[in-house]
Design a protein around this motif. Structure first.
Motif, PDB file in Angstrom:
ATOM      1  N   ASN A 169       0.819  -1.212   0.000  1.00 37.19           N
ATOM      2  CA  ASN A 169       0.000   0.000   0.000  1.00 37.19           C
ATOM      3  C   ASN A 169       0.854   1.264   0.000  1.00 37.19           C
ATOM      4  O   ASN A 169       0.544   2.230  -0.700  1.00 37.19           O
ATOM      5  N   ILE A 170       1.925   1.259   0.767  1.00 38.62           N
ATOM      6  CA  ILE A 170       2.836   2.409   0.786  1.00 38.62           C
ATOM      7  C   ILE A 170       3.497   2.552  -0.575  1.00 38.62           C
ATOM      8  O   ILE A 170       3.625   3.663  -1.103  1.00 38.62           O
ATOM      9  N   GLY A 171       3.875   1.430  -1.163  1.00 43.28           N
ATOM     10  CA  GLY A 171       4.476   1.453  -2.488  1.00 43.28           C
ATOM     11  C   GLY A 171       3.550   2.033  -3.525  1.00 43.28           C
ATOM     12  O   GLY A 171       3.967   2.800  -4.402  1.00 43.28           O
ATOM     13  N   LYS A 172       2.273   1.698  -3.430  1.00 41.86           N
ATOM     14  CA  LYS A 172       1.284   2.225  -4.374  1.00 41.86           C
ATOM     15  C   LYS A 172       1.146   3.744  -4.210  1.00 41.86           C
ATOM     16  O   LYS A 172       1.062   4.475  -5.187  1.00 41.86           O
ATOM     17  N   SER A 173       1.153   4.211  -2.975  1.00 39.46           N
ATOM     18  CA  SER A 173       1.067   5.651  -2.718  1.00 39.46           C
ATOM     19  C   SER A 173       2.290   6.380  -3.266  1.00 39.46           C
ATOM     20  O   SER A 173       2.172   7.431  -3.898  1.00 39.46           O
ATOM     21  N   VAL A 174       3.463   5.809  -3.041  1.00 37.14           N
ATOM     22  CA  VAL A 174       4.711   6.426  -3.508  1.00 37.14           C
ATOM     23  C   VAL A 174       4.759   6.431  -5.036  1.00 37.14           C
ATOM     24  O   VAL A 174       5.135   7.430  -5.646  1.00 37.14           O
ATOM     25  N   LYS A 175       4.355   5.328  -5.629  1.00 39.58           N
ATOM     26  CA  LYS A 175       4.340   5.224  -7.087  1.00 39.58           C
ATOM     27  C   LYS A 175       3.377   6.266  -7.671  1.00 39.58           C
ATOM     28  O   LYS A 175       3.681   6.908  -8.671  1.00 39.58           O
ATOM     29  N   GLY A 176       2.233   6.441  -7.030  1.00 43.22           N
ATOM     30  CA  GLY A 176       1.263   7.438  -7.483  1.00 43.22           C
ATOM     31  C   GLY A 176       1.820   8.851  -7.376  1.00 43.22           C
ATOM     32  O   GLY A 176       1.636   9.671  -8.272  1.00 43.22           O
ATOM     33  N   GLY A 235      -1.651   9.524 -11.462  1.00 43.55           N
ATOM     34  CA  GLY A 235      -0.827   9.487 -10.257  1.00 43.55           C
ATOM     35  C   GLY A 235      -1.622   9.838  -9.017  1.00 43.55           C
ATOM     36  O   GLY A 235      -1.507   9.178  -7.978  1.00 43.55           O
ATOM     37  N   ARG A 236      -2.442  10.871  -9.127  1.00 48.45           N
ATOM     38  CA  ARG A 236      -3.280  11.257  -7.980  1.00 48.45           C
ATOM     39  C   ARG A 236      -4.247  10.143  -7.616  1.00 48.45           C
ATOM     40  O   ARG A 236      -4.476   9.862  -6.437  1.00 48.45           O
ATOM     41  N   ALA A 237      -4.835   9.507  -8.641  1.00 47.65           N
ATOM     42  CA  ALA A 237      -5.791   8.426  -8.398  1.00 47.65           C
ATOM     43  C   ALA A 237      -5.108   7.232  -7.734  1.00 47.65           C
ATOM     44  O   ALA A 237      -5.653   6.639  -6.794  1.00 47.65           O
ATOM     45  N   GLU A 238      -3.926   6.885  -8.218  1.00 43.06           N
ATOM     46  CA  GLU A 238      -3.197   5.755  -7.650  1.00 43.06           C
ATOM     47  C   GLU A 238      -2.778   6.047  -6.212  1.00 43.06           C
ATOM     48  O   GLU A 238      -2.845   5.181  -5.338  1.00 43.06           O
ATOM     49  N   GLU A 294      -1.160  16.098 -18.208  1.00 38.80           N
ATOM     50  CA  GLU A 294      -2.255  16.118 -17.237  1.00 38.80           C
ATOM     51  C   GLU A 294      -2.829  14.726 -16.983  1.00 38.80           C
ATOM     52  O   GLU A 294      -3.256  14.418 -15.876  1.00 38.80           O
ATOM     53  N   SER A 295      -2.819  13.877 -18.004  1.00 39.28           N
ATOM     54  CA  SER A 295      -3.331  12.520 -17.852  1.00 39.28           C
ATOM     55  C   SER A 295      -2.490  11.729 -16.859  1.00 39.28           C
ATOM     56  O   SER A 295      -3.025  11.051 -15.979  1.00 39.28           O
ATOM     57  N   LEU A 296      -1.179  11.796 -17.011  1.00 41.46           N
ATOM     58  CA  LEU A 296      -0.275  11.090 -16.093  1.00 41.46           C
ATOM     59  C   LEU A 296      -0.408  11.650 -14.682  1.00 41.46           C
ATOM     60  O   LEU A 296      -0.414  10.895 -13.701  1.00 41.46           O
ATOM     61  N   GLU A 297      -0.558  12.942 -14.576  1.00 42.50           N
ATOM     62  CA  GLU A 297      -0.724  13.593 -13.275  1.00 42.50           C
ATOM     63  C   GLU A 297      -1.999  13.096 -12.593  1.00 42.50           C
ATOM     64  O   GLU A 297      -2.001  12.757 -11.407  1.00 42.50           O
ATOM     65  N   ALA A 325       4.961   9.671  -7.485  1.00 39.96           N
ATOM     66  CA  ALA A 325       5.987   9.812  -8.523  1.00 39.96           C
ATOM     67  C   ALA A 325       5.352  10.104  -9.875  1.00 39.96           C
ATOM     68  O   ALA A 325       5.831  10.966 -10.623  1.00 39.96           O
ATOM     69  N   LYS A 326       4.260   9.401 -10.194  1.00 41.25           N
ATOM     70  CA  LYS A 326       3.568   9.649 -11.464  1.00 41.25           C
ATOM     71  C   LYS A 326       3.012  11.069 -11.498  1.00 41.25           C
ATOM     72  O   LYS A 326       3.078  11.748 -12.516  1.00 41.25           O
ATOM     73  N   GLU A 327       2.437  11.508 -10.372  1.00 38.49           N
ATOM     74  CA  GLU A 327       1.870  12.850 -10.297  1.00 38.49           C
ATOM     75  C   GLU A 327       2.943  13.908 -10.541  1.00 38.49           C
ATOM     76  O   GLU A 327       2.763  14.831 -11.335  1.00 38.49           O
ATOM     77  N   VAL A 328       4.074  13.777  -9.875  1.00 38.83           N
ATOM     78  CA  VAL A 328       5.167  14.745 -10.003  1.00 38.83           C
ATOM     79  C   VAL A 328       5.729  14.727 -11.424  1.00 38.83           C
ATOM     80  O   VAL A 328       5.983  15.782 -12.012  1.00 38.83           O
ATOM     81  N   THR A 329       5.895  13.527 -11.980  1.00 36.52           N
ATOM     82  CA  THR A 329       6.413  13.418 -13.347  1.00 36.52           C
ATOM     83  C   THR A 329       5.448  14.056 -14.333  1.00 36.52           C
ATOM     84  O   THR A 329       5.859  14.800 -15.223  1.00 36.52           O
ATOM     85  N   GLY A 330       4.176  13.779 -14.178  1.00 36.53           N
ATOM     86  CA  GLY A 330       3.162  14.361 -15.054  1.00 36.53           C
ATOM     87  C   GLY A 330       3.154  15.874 -14.972  1.00 36.53           C
ATOM     88  O   GLY A 330       3.028  16.577 -15.992  1.00 36.53           O
TER      89      GLY A 330
END
Length: 57
Positions: free
Chosen positions: A9-16, A35-38, A29-32, A18-23
């Motif tokens: 669960n922590i990994g999923k939050s961190v991965k999300g 990331g927020r959803a994940e 905006e789609s990647l962002e 990372a996607k948000e920041v990268t986006g």
């Protein structure tokens, strides 16, 4: 909380996050949004698991 589930669960939050920041950095905006959803899904699962643990004790 089971260590495996907690880490997942922590990994999923961190991965999300990372996607948000990268986006945000590349203007995607789609990647962002993905990331927020994940990140939200990971946070929700963590909260549910904590509530479950609280009821056991």
């Amino acid at each position: 909380m089971a260590a495996g589930k907690k880490a997942k669960n922590i990994g999923k939050s961190v991965k999300g996050k990372a996607k948000e920041v990268t986006g945000k950095a590349v203007g995607n905006e789609s990647l962002e949004a993905k990331g927020r959803a994940e990140q939200a899904a990971g946070d929700a699962k963590q909260a549910a698991q904590k509530a479950k643990d609280a009821l056991k004790h």
